[in-house]
Design an enzyme around this catalytic site. Sequence first.
Site, PDB file in Angstrom:
ATOM      1  N   HIS A  89      38.883  47.749  25.576  1.00 46.73           N
ATOM      2  CA  HIS A  89      39.926  46.595  25.970  1.00 46.73           C
ATOM      3  C   HIS A  89      39.960  46.336  27.597  1.00 46.73           C
ATOM      4  O   HIS A  89      40.316  47.184  28.219  1.00 46.73           O
ATOM      5  CB  HIS A  89      41.243  47.118  25.585  1.00 46.73           C
ATOM      6  CG  HIS A  89      41.628  46.866  24.102  1.00 46.73           C
ATOM      7  ND1 HIS A  89      41.099  47.920  23.134  1.00 46.73           N
ATOM      8  CD2 HIS A  89      42.444  46.091  23.137  1.00 46.73           C
ATOM      9  CE1 HIS A  89      41.323  47.706  21.901  1.00 46.73           C
ATOM     10  NE2 HIS A  89      42.092  46.434  22.081  1.00 46.73           N
ATOM     11  N   ASP A  98      38.615  43.328  48.746  1.00 43.70           N
ATOM     12  CA  ASP A  98      37.526  42.870  49.326  1.00 43.70           C
ATOM     13  C   ASP A  98      36.110  43.261  48.866  1.00 43.70           C
ATOM     14  O   ASP A  98      35.376  42.434  48.684  1.00 43.70           O
ATOM     15  CB  ASP A  98      37.522  43.242  50.894  1.00 43.70           C
ATOM     16  CG  ASP A  98      38.459  42.274  51.742  1.00 43.70           C
ATOM     17  OD1 ASP A  98      38.709  41.136  51.263  1.00 43.70           O
ATOM     18  OD2 ASP A  98      38.885  42.588  52.812  1.00 43.70           O
ATOM     19  N   GLU A 122      35.470  41.763  45.645  1.00 46.55           N
ATOM     20  CA  GLU A 122      35.071  40.281  45.704  1.00 46.55           C
ATOM     21  C   GLU A 122      33.650  40.479  46.259  1.00 46.55           C
ATOM     22  O   GLU A 122      32.870  39.349  45.688  1.00 46.55           O
ATOM     23  CB  GLU A 122      36.145  39.748  46.817  1.00 46.55           C
ATOM     24  CG  GLU A 122      37.450  39.631  46.381  1.00 46.55           C
ATOM     25  CD  GLU A 122      38.237  38.610  47.320  1.00 46.55           C
ATOM     26  OE1 GLU A 122      38.075  38.596  48.649  1.00 46.55           O
ATOM     27  OE2 GLU A 122      39.254  37.938  46.923  1.00 46.55           O
ATOM     28  N   GLN A 156      46.426  37.436  51.631  1.00 49.11           N
ATOM     29  CA  GLN A 156      45.208  37.861  51.057  1.00 49.11           C
ATOM     30  C   GLN A 156      44.402  38.776  52.059  1.00 49.11           C
ATOM     31  O   GLN A 156      43.868  40.091  51.543  1.00 49.11           O
ATOM     32  CB  GLN A 156      44.289  36.622  50.516  1.00 49.11           C
ATOM     33  CG  GLN A 156      44.605  35.915  49.238  1.00 49.11           C
ATOM     34  CD  GLN A 156      43.321  35.112  48.705  1.00 49.11           C
ATOM     35  OE1 GLN A 156      42.463  35.173  48.348  1.00 49.11           O
ATOM     36  NE2 GLN A 156      44.084  33.598  48.902  1.00 49.11           N
TER      37      GLN A 156
HETATM   38 MN    MN Z   1      40.185  51.213  26.503  1.00 50.73          MN
HETATM   39 MN    MN Z   2      40.839  36.600  47.572  1.00 50.15          MN
END
Ligand code: MN
Ligand code: MN
Length: 283
Positions: free
Chosen positions: A124, A254, A257, A273
């Site tokens: 999940h 970071d 990303e 951010q």
């Molecule tokens: Mn799980």
């Molecule tokens: Mn960002």
Amino acid sequence: MSKARWAVAPLLGLLLMAVVGCGLLLRSPLPGFNPPAVTSVHLTLGNPSGASRTPTNYLIGKPQYALSYNNQTHTPNWVSWQLNASWLGNVPRRNDFRPDETLPSGWYRVTPSDYNGSGFDRGHMTPSADRSSTVENNSATFLMTNILPQAPDNNQGPWAELENYCRDLVRQGKELYLVAGGYGSKRTIALRRTDSPNDRIVAPANVWKVAVVLDQPGQGLQGIGDRTRVIAVNMPNNQGIRETDWRTFRVSVDSIEAATGYDLLSSLPAAIQDQLERRVDQQ
Ligand code: MN
Ligand code: MN
């Protein structure tokens, strides 16, 4: 009533028709243009991949979570959800894994049995236990579009421990905004009912999660500042890590990303951010 006033009435009527007409025009999409139709509390922190209608980056909003689906990997790219006390209750785990029939017609709908014998858990993203308030909410987490192939030691080890930890935070009164997904390819799994044998489920090499922890529910983005706690983890989708503390997998946003190419927390001002995304949680 004076003559002047009677003359104004039809003008007001025309003005009203013009305003309503413009409203209708704005609502009807232009040919060939599909505006993103999903607005959701689960996208409060943004839409990390700019998902809309592309088959590999297809935005799906449900009452319980939002996600970007990838019809090439046959998995979500990411799933995003809000977690606070209102989502938690006593509904037992439904276990009703099933295909997501809301996918566009002609797309393969992954079935629970596609994972059988693969060696991977049906993992999940939005956890079953994060949606225990109603039968309907719990059942929604078992749609296969909320599921990634996860190595059992990952899924049942540190990944599950972090899920438990997040719910502990909610029981302490916090509200969380979470996003989780996978990247890379560890292995592929054959689909059972496809006409195109090249179609596979891609089991990701890594699974990651970002949790933004708000001190109180109901504040939305206003509750997030440069001191807000952000927990980010990046775990190898491997066996052999069952006993490893989830905290050892903490990284900066970071770095996630950089690995995924997504812009996480994109709803926040750039300066916030910058602050939040370079830190690694130490609590
Ligand atoms: Mn799980
Ligand atoms: Mn960002």
